[in-house]
Structures are given as C-alpha cells and as structure tokens.
Design an enzyme around this catalytic site. Structure first.
Site, PDB file in Angstrom:
ATOM      1  N   LYS A   1       0.819  -1.217   0.000  1.00  0.00           N
ATOM      2  CA  LYS A   1       0.000   0.000   0.000  1.00  0.00           C
ATOM      3  C   LYS A   1       0.852   1.267   0.000  1.00  0.00           C
ATOM      4  CE  LYS A   1      -4.282  -1.748   2.015  1.00  0.00           C
ATOM      5  NZ  LYS A   1      -5.320  -1.545   3.042  1.00  0.00           N
TER       6      LYS A   1
ATOM      7  N   LYS B   1      -6.109 -10.215  -7.888  1.00  0.00           N
ATOM      8  CA  LYS B   1      -7.288 -10.267  -7.037  1.00  0.00           C
ATOM      9  C   LYS B   1      -8.349  -9.284  -7.537  1.00  0.00           C
ATOM     10  CE  LYS B   1      -8.667  -9.804  -2.176  1.00  0.00           C
ATOM     11  NZ  LYS B   1      -8.228  -9.430  -0.819  1.00  0.00           N
TER      12      LYS B   1
ATOM     13  N   LYS C   1     -11.872  -3.318  -6.096  1.00  0.00           N
ATOM     14  CA  LYS C   1     -12.702  -2.156  -6.417  1.00  0.00           C
ATOM     15  C   LYS C   1     -11.873  -1.003  -6.953  1.00  0.00           C
ATOM     16  CE  LYS C   1     -12.752  -1.710  -1.463  1.00  0.00           C
ATOM     17  NZ  LYS C   1     -13.568  -2.139  -0.353  1.00  0.00           N
TER      18      LYS C   1
END
Length: 342
Positions: free
Chosen positions: A120, A203, A206
């Site tokens: 991240k 994966k 969104k």
C-alpha cells in the site's frame, strides 16, 4: 477444538473496511462465510472498521455513505443484527484504547515485515501515515478486545492474524498471564480469494480502473450477466479434474466463483461441467450469479432508503459490543498496572 476454544468460549470476530463498492470478492470471501458462521449458532461479532479506513485519507461524506452501504451489505447478505453483533468500529472506543497497549507490545521489526504495508505504501513509504504502518496493531485489538477465538479471513490477511497471535503471546508472556487467546484463522470455501474477471492472476479489486474486472454488489442483473459473459476465459473446454487448471487462471477463477455461489466443491462443479466449452458454462454461471446476487443488490438499495434505521442498528450493535469489550479492557488495564478509579 483448539487451545483457544478450550480456555475461552468460541467467539468469531471479523471486519471489513468501508471503502466503497462491495464486490463479489467481499461477498464470497467474507460476507457469505459470516452468514454461515452466524447460522451455525456461533457467537459472532462483525464490524465496519471505519478507523482502519482513515489510515489513508477519506472524504468524510463518502466514508459515512460507505459505512452505511457496507452495513446494508451485511444485512442484505443475511447477517441478522439480532443474532450477530453488527456495528462500526469508531463507536466502541475500546478498540483504540487496546490498540495503544498493543503498539507498546508489538516490535518495529514485526511491523516492517508486513507485506500489505509495503504494497500500500509503495515506493513512497516515508510519506505514508503512521496509522497505515501501525494498522496491524489496531487489527489485533479489534480481535482480542472481544477475546475472539476464530477469525474468518482470506489468504491475504493470514499474515496479520499471525501478528495478532504474536502480540497476544508476547503480552501473555510479558505479564505472566494466560489472558488473550491464540486466535485461529478460519479459511474455508472454494472462493476465499476471488480474482479479476479480466486477469486471473490479480485479485478482484474495487480500485481496478476497469469496472468489467469485478462484479459490484450493487450491480443490476443485466450488468452481472454481461460481466460474466465478457469475462476472460480461454479456448479450451473445462477440465474434468482440478489438475487440468494448470496455467489456466481465468478458467479456475470462473469455476471457483461457480462453486462459491452454488455451495459446491470445485470437484463437484467439474463433475457437472467438465468437458463443457465456456460458451455453455458462462451462461450457466451468469444465471446462477444473477439468482444469488440480484436479491442482495435489491435489498441493499431498499435499506439505503432509510439510513436513519441503519444508524439505529449500528448504535444498538455498538452498545452490545461495548458490553463485551469494556470488561476485557478494564482487566487489561489492571494487568498492565494502570491505576483506575473504582
């Protein structure tokens, strides 16, 4: 039963970040499994982890909407707020309070090994928030403030749960107690990790720029069917056994999705559909997905028409969560040596 279950009553905790746009991955990997555990009669605590969400900046109005929409997703998927405890994290201050103690128990080296922070934060880690770095200590507090013995998780959260166990073990060792349980992961089902409809090696997310890469839980029946029809596949027929999926990630993903939605094993799906071409299998999958998902989408839409009722449900859930968490926090303070008024 595990050691945790022997010394603590069986209790499940899990949470999802309210970051908007629930996907099929959230449903199969989390919500559907939460409902199954609830319906097994296991005490279950489910949480919208809005404090985690702000480890990266969130627009406040968007965060409020996403929290309520996620609550609607829980309820529409089958979570009964009377059977399970359903609330948003920021309403129960014990999460943050225990998190500080765990910040003092966890070691810097443990945090630096967390692959999710590296992913991240990327190359600009020095500009990431301290909250993003310390995220796993708060996650440990989320779980252990309820003495949860089991946590349904996807493969991508296993490392964080291992850290939770490390923190519990170190706290117990440092203070000479057997207080926090060694929480066990629950990784079950054919689709605990749902992959992108456009790239079976990634994966379902969104944040993917392509809306065609995912099925959103708010999608219409037509959109669900269209996305499955257009999902990436290959020219070969479905294999008759799992070994035939080698180097065929898209094929494996679509079969996993079918298995997850139909409550079947992959072997059972292949027994029924092995040898079929995708021109036959995709319409069957689309029909199944619409039948399972469109009622959830419709119910979420109905629930979001009355956000005041959602807020009441979350408030009642927070009161129930607080009643469980506060005695555990007070005992933790006593163990640590804090002076408390009586």
């Amino acid at each position: 039963m595990t050691d945790a279950a022997q010394t603590h009553p069986t209790r499940i905790f899990s949470g999802i970040q309210p970051s908007g746009n629930l996907t099929l991955g959230n449903y199969l990997g989390a919500l559907k499994r939460f409902v199954e555990k609830q319906n097994e009669g296991i005490e279950s605590i489910y949480c919208m982890v809005d404090m985690h969400a702000i480890s990266v900046w969130q627009d406040p109005a968007d965060l409020r909407h996403a929290t309520r929409e996620l609550a609607a997703g829980f309820i529409a998927s089958g979570i009964d707020p009377e059977k399970s405890v359903l609330f948003n994290q920021s309403q129960v201050s014990a999460h943050a309070e225990l998190s500080w103690i765990f910040n003092c128990v966890a070691r810097m080296g443990w945090m630096q090994r967390m692959t999710q922070f590296k992913d991240k934060a990327g190359k600009n880690a020095q500009n990431a928030s301290l909250g993003l770095f310390a995220y796993p200590a708060l996650m440990a507090a989320d779980i252990l403030i309820y003495h949860a013995t089991h946590v349904p998780v996807g493969d991508d959260q296993k490392q964080h749960l291992e850290l939770t166990r490390d923190i519990a073990a170190k706290f117990n060792h440092d203070y000479g107690v057997d207080f926090f349980p060694m929480t066990e992961p629950v990784i079950e089902g054919a689709a605990t990790r749902v992959m992108s409809l456009r790239d079976g090696s990634k994966k379902m997310s969104k944040s993917d720029p392509s809306d065609m890469s995912r099925i959103n839980m708010t999608d219409s029946a037509d959109d669900i069917a269209k996305k499955i029809r257009k999902a990436k596949s290959d020219a070969d027929a479905l294999p008759s056994e799992i070994a035939g999926f080698e180097d065929r990630p898209e094929a494996r993903n679509l079969v996993n999705i079918y298995a997850g939605l139909a409550d079947m094993t992959v072997d059972q799906v292949l027994a029924d559909h092995g040898g079929s071409q995708f021109g036959t299998f995709k319409p069957a999958l689309a029909e199944l997905a619409v039948a399972k998902l469109s009622p959830i989408s419709s119910e979420m839409s109905r629930l979001m028409q009355d956000t005041a009722e959602i807020d009441k449900i979350l408030g009642r859930g927070a009161e129930r969560a607080e009643a469980i968490a506060r005695p555990i926090l007070e005992k933790t303070y006593e163990i640590v040596g804090f002076v408390r008024s009586r």
